[in-house]
Scaffold this motif. Structure first.
Motif, PDB file in Angstrom:
ATOM      1  N   ILE A  61       0.883  -1.167   0.000  1.00 35.75           N
ATOM      2  CA  ILE A  61       0.000   0.000   0.000  1.00 35.75           C
ATOM      3  C   ILE A  61       0.919   1.214   0.000  1.00 35.75           C
ATOM      4  N   LEU A  87      -1.123  -1.041  -4.327  1.00 31.56           N
ATOM      5  CA  LEU A  87      -2.292  -0.168  -4.234  1.00 31.56           C
ATOM      6  C   LEU A  87      -1.794   1.215  -3.851  1.00 31.56           C
ATOM      7  N   ASP A 108      -3.831  -0.748  -8.564  1.00 37.12           N
ATOM      8  CA  ASP A 108      -5.086  -0.112  -8.185  1.00 37.12           C
ATOM      9  C   ASP A 108      -4.741   1.168  -7.432  1.00 37.12           C
ATOM     10  N   TYR A 109      -5.747   1.991  -7.188  1.00 40.46           N
ATOM     11  CA  TYR A 109      -5.527   3.237  -6.466  1.00 40.46           C
ATOM     12  C   TYR A 109      -6.753   3.549  -5.611  1.00 40.46           C
ATOM     13  N   ARG A 122     -10.358  -3.748  -1.211  1.00 48.08           N
ATOM     14  CA  ARG A 122      -9.466  -3.628  -2.361  1.00 48.08           C
ATOM     15  C   ARG A 122      -8.238  -4.523  -2.196  1.00 48.08           C
ATOM     16  N   CYS A 123      -7.703  -4.575  -0.986  1.00 47.48           N
ATOM     17  CA  CYS A 123      -6.537  -5.429  -0.729  1.00 47.48           C
ATOM     18  C   CYS A 123      -6.871  -6.891  -0.975  1.00 47.48           C
ATOM     19  N   LEU A 126      -7.027  -7.567  -4.681  1.00 46.50           N
ATOM     20  CA  LEU A 126      -5.707  -7.643  -5.308  1.00 46.50           C
ATOM     21  C   LEU A 126      -5.022  -8.964  -4.991  1.00 46.50           C
ATOM     22  N   THR A 208     -11.523   2.051 -11.640  1.00 50.57           N
ATOM     23  CA  THR A 208     -10.229   1.412 -11.792  1.00 50.57           C
ATOM     24  C   THR A 208     -10.075   0.877 -13.215  1.00 50.57           C
TER      25      THR A 208
END
Length: 240
Positions: A61, A87, A108-109, A122-123, A126, A208
């Motif tokens: 991250i 991320l 990703d962001y 999100r984590c 991924l 995304t």
């Protein structure tokens, strides 16, 4: 440097958190630990590069605005040494910044401020994508080369050439391009792309998809992927 160790688990994930704001860094690390993962925190980009080399994390991250070395340069160096999902966190809701971040190798962001619940979601997505990518790569070992004349996509070797020159794509960019190219001129919805490339079951990451498409266009040309407004995208084979 702060180190937080998760409870024992047979498949503990290690997450490198790169954030120079101590309160936010600690909050992220604590939330990661609550998931049963292990968290390591770095406050600048240079330390993050060194930690990533030693720690070999499962996920990074990465804040963009960092002292010593910014997050974009740190991301480039980390993924150049070893492929790992990244991320990025940005304080600006600027599409150009996001495309640059994805171009640096991020997958990703998220824009600050964000919810911890969304961050963890999100984590997890991924990390699932890493496992999914292994399956995709295995299934592509005997897949035929996608030859569109000036553009050639080799799914087995995961190589893309344009006008005879190899184009460097991130793993996510390659999977997105290949997914579209396998069905040239067919429109795939953002939701379908999220499902096939990211293994997401909801539409929370449609922006995304948009950002990754913009990154692909930057590398391959604006005409390669057609936008169908309100629906999704289609691959347009290059014309000779």
């Amino acid at each position: 440097m702060l180190n937080t160790t998760a409870r024992q688990n047979t498949a503990v994930r290690t997450v490198l958190v790169v954030e120079d704001e101590p309160t936010l860094a600690t909050a992220i690390a604590q939330r990661i630990t609550a998931e049963g993962w292990s968290a390591r925190v770095c406050g600048d980009g240079a330390s993050a590069v060194q930690a990533a080399s030693q720690l070999r994390p499962d996920l990074v991250i990465m804040d963009i605005m960092l002292p010593v070395m910014d997050g974009l340069e740190a991301t480039k160096r980390i993924v150049a040494e070893r492929p790992v999902p990244v991320l990025i966190l940005t304080a600006r809701d600027d599409e150009a910044d996001k495309v640059i971040g994805l171009g640096a190798g991020a997958d990703d962001y998220m824009t600050k401020p964000f919810s911890m619940r969304e961050l963890i979601a999100r984590c997890k997505a991924l990390l699932r994508r890493v496992e999914r990518a292994k399956v995709i790569a295995k299934n592509s070992e005997n897949e035929k080369i996608l030859d569109f004349g000036s553009m050639v996509i080799d799914p087995a070797q995961r190589i893309v050439t344009l006008d005879g020159k190899q184009v460097h794509l991130t793993p996510t960019e390659f999977d997105l391009l290949a997914t579209l190219a396998r069905r040239p001129k067919s429109v795939l919805t953002r939701e379908k792309l999220l499902e096939e490339v990211w293994d997401w079951v909801d539409a929370s990451g449609t922006r995304t998809v948009d950002s990754h498409v913009k990154a692909l266009r930057h590398k391959l040309g604006a005409d390669m992927i057609r936008t169908v407004h309100g629906v999704g995208y289609a691959f347009e084979p290059p014309t000779e």
